[in-house]
Motif scaffolding. Structure first.
Motif, PDB file in Angstrom:
ATOM      1  N   MET A  61       6.870   2.857  -1.748  1.00 25.35           N
ATOM      2  CA  MET A  61       5.702   2.417  -0.995  1.00 25.35           C
ATOM      3  C   MET A  61       4.442   2.571  -1.843  1.00 25.35           C
ATOM      4  O   MET A  61       4.230   3.601  -2.497  1.00 25.35           O
ATOM      5  CB  MET A  61       5.556   3.245   0.294  1.00 25.35           C
ATOM      6  CG  MET A  61       6.840   3.407   1.099  1.00 25.35           C
ATOM      7  SD  MET A  61       7.630   1.839   1.553  1.00 25.35           S
ATOM      8  CE  MET A  61       6.474   1.225   2.763  1.00 25.35           C
ATOM      9  N   LEU A  62       3.585   1.553  -1.807  1.00 29.30           N
ATOM     10  CA  LEU A  62       2.341   1.612  -2.567  1.00 29.30           C
ATOM     11  C   LEU A  62       1.481   2.784  -2.118  1.00 29.30           C
ATOM     12  O   LEU A  62       0.860   3.464  -2.941  1.00 29.30           O
ATOM     13  CB  LEU A  62       1.576   0.296  -2.415  1.00 29.30           C
ATOM     14  CG  LEU A  62       0.216   0.222  -3.120  1.00 29.30           C
ATOM     15  CD1 LEU A  62       0.379   0.335  -4.627  1.00 29.30           C
ATOM     16  CD2 LEU A  62      -0.505  -1.073  -2.756  1.00 29.30           C
ATOM     17  N   PHE A  79      -2.232  -5.829  -5.031  1.00 24.86           N
ATOM     18  CA  PHE A  79      -1.033  -5.036  -5.254  1.00 24.86           C
ATOM     19  C   PHE A  79       0.008  -5.349  -4.182  1.00 24.86           C
ATOM     20  O   PHE A  79      -0.337  -5.639  -3.038  1.00 24.86           O
ATOM     21  CB  PHE A  79      -1.360  -3.533  -5.197  1.00 24.86           C
ATOM     22  CG  PHE A  79      -2.302  -3.079  -6.266  1.00 24.86           C
ATOM     23  CD1 PHE A  79      -3.668  -3.067  -6.036  1.00 24.86           C
ATOM     24  CD2 PHE A  79      -1.840  -2.671  -7.501  1.00 24.86           C
ATOM     25  CE1 PHE A  79      -4.552  -2.658  -7.012  1.00 24.86           C
ATOM     26  CE2 PHE A  79      -2.711  -2.252  -8.480  1.00 24.86           C
ATOM     27  CZ  PHE A  79      -4.074  -2.249  -8.244  1.00 24.86           C
ATOM     28  N   TYR A  80       1.266  -5.268  -4.557  1.00 23.73           N
ATOM     29  CA  TYR A  80       2.345  -5.359  -3.582  1.00 23.73           C
ATOM     30  C   TYR A  80       2.442  -4.037  -2.829  1.00 23.73           C
ATOM     31  O   TYR A  80       2.285  -2.966  -3.399  1.00 23.73           O
ATOM     32  CB  TYR A  80       3.679  -5.646  -4.280  1.00 23.73           C
ATOM     33  CG  TYR A  80       3.710  -6.964  -5.008  1.00 23.73           C
ATOM     34  CD1 TYR A  80       3.812  -8.165  -4.327  1.00 23.73           C
ATOM     35  CD2 TYR A  80       3.633  -7.005  -6.394  1.00 23.73           C
ATOM     36  CE1 TYR A  80       3.833  -9.378  -4.991  1.00 23.73           C
ATOM     37  CE2 TYR A  80       3.657  -8.209  -7.080  1.00 23.73           C
ATOM     38  CZ  TYR A  80       3.757  -9.392  -6.376  1.00 23.73           C
ATOM     39  OH  TYR A  80       3.770 -10.572  -7.040  1.00 23.73           O
ATOM     40  N   SER A  81       2.691  -4.105  -1.531  1.00 25.86           N
ATOM     41  CA  SER A  81       2.660  -2.895  -0.714  1.00 25.86           C
ATOM     42  C   SER A  81       3.935  -2.079  -0.810  1.00 25.86           C
ATOM     43  O   SER A  81       3.928  -0.907  -0.455  1.00 25.86           O
ATOM     44  CB  SER A  81       2.402  -3.251   0.753  1.00 25.86           C
ATOM     45  OG  SER A  81       3.484  -3.980   1.282  1.00 25.86           O
ATOM     46  N   ALA A  82       5.039  -2.663  -1.294  1.00 28.65           N
ATOM     47  CA  ALA A  82       6.287  -1.897  -1.352  1.00 28.65           C
ATOM     48  C   ALA A  82       7.306  -2.608  -2.220  1.00 28.65           C
ATOM     49  O   ALA A  82       7.195  -3.816  -2.464  1.00 28.65           O
ATOM     50  CB  ALA A  82       6.858  -1.698   0.058  1.00 28.65           C
ATOM     51  N   GLU A  83       8.299  -1.853  -2.682  1.00 31.08           N
ATOM     52  CA  GLU A  83       9.433  -2.403  -3.404  1.00 31.08           C
ATOM     53  C   GLU A  83      10.696  -2.119  -2.606  1.00 31.08           C
ATOM     54  O   GLU A  83      10.888  -1.008  -2.101  1.00 31.08           O
ATOM     55  CB  GLU A  83       9.545  -1.793  -4.798  1.00 31.08           C
ATOM     56  CG  GLU A  83      10.632  -2.428  -5.645  1.00 31.08           C
ATOM     57  CD  GLU A  83      10.627  -1.932  -7.086  1.00 31.08           C
ATOM     58  OE1 GLU A  83      11.438  -2.456  -7.868  1.00 31.08           O
ATOM     59  OE2 GLU A  83       9.838  -1.038  -7.408  1.00 31.08           O
ATOM     60  N   ASP A  84      11.550  -3.121  -2.490  1.00 28.57           N
ATOM     61  CA  ASP A  84      12.709  -3.060  -1.607  1.00 28.57           C
ATOM     62  C   ASP A  84      13.691  -1.971  -2.016  1.00 28.57           C
ATOM     63  O   ASP A  84      13.877  -1.683  -3.198  1.00 28.57           O
ATOM     64  CB  ASP A  84      13.429  -4.414  -1.619  1.00 28.57           C
ATOM     65  CG  ASP A  84      14.152  -4.682  -0.312  1.00 28.57           C
ATOM     66  OD1 ASP A  84      14.614  -3.714   0.323  1.00 28.57           O
ATOM     67  OD2 ASP A  84      14.264  -5.849   0.079  1.00 28.57           O
ATOM     68  N   GLN A  90       2.491   5.916  -3.895  1.00 31.86           N
ATOM     69  CA  GLN A  90       2.125   5.962  -5.316  1.00 31.86           C
ATOM     70  C   GLN A  90       0.643   6.308  -5.469  1.00 31.86           C
ATOM     71  O   GLN A  90       0.273   7.151  -6.303  1.00 31.86           O
ATOM     72  CB  GLN A  90       2.430   4.618  -5.995  1.00 31.86           C
ATOM     73  CG  GLN A  90       3.776   3.998  -5.684  1.00 31.86           C
ATOM     74  CD  GLN A  90       4.969   4.908  -5.906  1.00 31.86           C
ATOM     75  OE1 GLN A  90       5.014   5.657  -6.877  1.00 31.86           O
ATOM     76  NE2 GLN A  90       5.944   4.834  -5.006  1.00 31.86           N
ATOM     77  N   GLY A  91      -0.204   5.653  -4.686  1.00 27.96           N
ATOM     78  CA  GLY A  91      -1.640   5.901  -4.805  1.00 27.96           C
ATOM     79  C   GLY A  91      -2.005   7.341  -4.489  1.00 27.96           C
ATOM     80  O   GLY A  91      -2.758   7.988  -5.225  1.00 27.96           O
ATOM     81  N   GLN A  92      -1.476   7.861  -3.392  1.00 29.35           N
ATOM     82  CA  GLN A  92      -1.803   9.230  -3.001  1.00 29.35           C
ATOM     83  C   GLN A  92      -1.210  10.258  -3.954  1.00 29.35           C
ATOM     84  O   GLN A  92      -1.847  11.268  -4.285  1.00 29.35           O
ATOM     85  CB  GLN A  92      -1.291   9.495  -1.587  1.00 29.35           C
ATOM     86  CG  GLN A  92      -1.996   8.716  -0.500  1.00 29.35           C
ATOM     87  CD  GLN A  92      -1.435   9.045   0.865  1.00 29.35           C
ATOM     88  OE1 GLN A  92      -1.927   9.933   1.555  1.00 29.35           O
ATOM     89  NE2 GLN A  92      -0.387   8.345   1.253  1.00 29.35           N
TER      90      GLN A  92
END
Length: 548
Positions: free
Chosen positions: A241-242, A286-291, A245-247
């Motif tokens: 989840m984006l 940015f993409y919000s998530a990767e599957d 990663q950010g947090q």
């Protein structure tokens, strides 16, 4: 990108097509060819409920969720189940990322019920009970508790739930909860001279170390997975989840600033590399998530995500799926490895290594890779995994994972987890630490070449839904950060303008604080406020910091 008989070149006419085929959401479009008479959230569905006197079957999910894929495969693609649902209910499909307000309302209902409350049969009584149970307001003249008292209470609650062996809070599944870790480091900054302050810092740093060493951290492709299914951070739920990663990047940077420990700086760089490489769109967003799942015959990776453009507050941008019949997805196929795969990728004998060891031998030893897989439920229970950070040796004791892999998808697979320190691994094979570091870096690069991440379509189009409170609060926060970093007044001016608009749309003039969505939406039963931080900080928490 895709090739072979299982790729999009073999387009087939779907047997079923429902109303969802006209939607924009990538998650909703996944269900456009189910044998279920799905409706999108909206007035058409509600009118049918009234005219046919049926109950609603509401299904909420998001495009990169593994268990959402499982639910579709095992239930919504089944002809008999589709018939039962369609004949007896008005079936509504909702994308949680597109309509977080709808998700919040019904999750609140379920959580409220699970707390042991007894619901009346009357719908109006249920709604009134929910309104009272979720009401957040400030009474005129009420004396608020002091900041230090609130901080001490938060510290005590976290200390009570802290798990000393592996870090984190409570039992599995453990979420990274960067909000809690940032609070603990802030608490230490204000209470450095006290034992409570020292304990708060120790809890935060130990948790961050154990996460960095565990399987929740992708040691090949970088970044962090969503959460572990066990208490030792070993076997994760694999979607990325984006917001995590950010947090986590900020948490690891802060940990490095307060401790000077280079591990934390390295992990922060690792996370930012992953985001810039795999979650960045050429448009600037940015993409919000990767599957969590992938198509194994096409590639080892699959990216299907919602795009939030940096300069678009009220628009939620979507990347829909190609409308073709793909092979069955496999869970986390691009995140786990067999011993055979690693031996094939790293066959070279390392000059000077004890016993003629290959690069694969050294890599497998360091990351705990086993011939039979390191997450086999029959063999994991009670196994000891050692890891070292600097000069402190940390002990892993893996739990029984038999209930964490109900479909047997992880049998024979390995989740990479730091098993030994570089000093111990180097000594074991009779090579220098510098040489070992080179070998491990080269090996990770070779494995990374096998991970191809791709977007499933190139079409972006705007959602008809206006922005929610979180859209405004988080963008205002980002603009304030930009102003602090650049000292360019235009970022501050933009933030001020958005804050005023947020006040107009969401502020509760009667009870104070902000509603999560516009309180006048006729399709929502409740106007909710969020006052609890979870996987993400709550919108009201972020707004309070913005206003300060």
């Amino acid at each position: 990108m895709a090739s072979g008989s299982d790729g999009p070149d073999t387009l087939k006419t779907p047997k079923h097509t429902n109303r969802l085929s006209k939607e924009k959401s990538s998650y909703v479009l996944q269900h456009a060819h189910n044998p279920v008479d799905w409706y999108p959230w909206g007035q058409e569905a509600f009118d049918k409920v009234k005219s046919e006197d049926k109950s609603i079957f509401l299904s909420v999910g998001y495009s990169t969720c593994h268990w959402c894929h499982v639910m579709e495969r095992e239930s919504f693609e089944d002809e008999e189940i589709g018939k039962i649902l369609s004949e007896n209910f008005v079936c509504i499909k909702v994308d949680r990322e597109e309509r977080p307000d709808v998700d919040k309302v019904y999750m609140t209902f379920l959580q409220w019920r699970s707390n042991g409350e007894t619901l009346e049969s009357s719908g109006e009584r249920v709604l009134e009970a929910l309104r009272k149970g979720t009401e957040i307001f400030a009474s005129p003249g009420e004396t608020l508790p002091s900041g230090p008292d609130v901080a001490n209470r938060c510290y005590q609650q976290l200390a009570h739930s802290y798990e000393e062996e592996y870090g984190g809070f409570r039992e599995a599944p453990k979420f990274p909860s960067p909000v809690n870790l940032m609070f603990l480091m802030s608490f230490w900054a204000v209470n450095r001279a006290s034992s409570e302050g020292a304990e708060a810092l120790q809890m935060a740093l130990h948790t961050l170390r154990m996460m960095a060493l565990g399987g929740i951290h992708d040691h090949v492709a970088q970044g962090f997975h969503r959460y572990p299914t066990d208490s030792s951070w070993h076997v994760p739920q694999f979607e990325n989840m984006l917001y995590d990663q950010g947090q986590l990047a900020v948490a690891y940077i802060t940990a490095y600033q307060v401790s000077g420990e280079r591990l934390f700086a390295a992990v922060a760089r690792d996370v930012l590399l992953y985001v810039s490489r795999d979650l960045s769109d050429k448009s600037g967003g940015f993409y919000s998530a990767e599957d969590a799942d992938s198509f194994p015959t096409v590639t080892r990776g699959s990216l299907c995500a919602e795009v939030i453009l940096a300069d678009s507050i009220a628009l939620r941008m979507q990347i829909p799926f190609l409308r073709w019949n793909p092979p069955r997805r496999e869970r986390e196929r691009f995140c786990v490895w067999t011993a055979g795969e690693i031996r094939a990728l790293l066959p070279d004998i390392v000059e000077g290594a004890v016993g003629g060891a290959t690069q694969a031998d050294i890599f497998m030893h360091h990351y705990g890779v086993k011939e039979q897989g390191n997450v086999d439920p029959a063999r994991v229970s009670g196994e000891r995994l050692f890891a070292a950070v600097a000069r402190d040796v940390l002990l892993y004791v893996s739990r029984d994972l038999s209930d964490k892999d109900p479909h047997g998808e992880l049998q024979g697979q390995n989740v990479l987890i730091v098993h030994y320190s570089v000093e111990l691994t180097a000594a074991h094979f009779g090579i220098s630490v510098d040489r070992l570091s080179e070998l491990l870096s080269d090996a990770r690069a070779k494995l990374a070449e096998k991970i191809l991440t791709f977007a499933t379509n190139v079409l972006s189009s705007a959602s008809p839904f206006a922005g929610f409170l979180d859209d405004y609060a988080f963008v205002v926060c980002g603009l304030l950060d930009l102003f602090e970093a650049t000292q360019r007044v235009r970022w501050l001016q933009w933030a001020e303008g958005l804050q005023l608009r947020q006040d107009q749309l969401f502020w509760d003039s009667q009870g104070s604080s902000y509603f999560c969505s516009g309180p006048s939406d006729p399709t929502l039963l409740l106007a909710l406020k969020q006052d609890q931080d979870g996987a993400e900080p709550s919108e009201n928490s972020v707004s309070a910091m913005n206003l300060l």
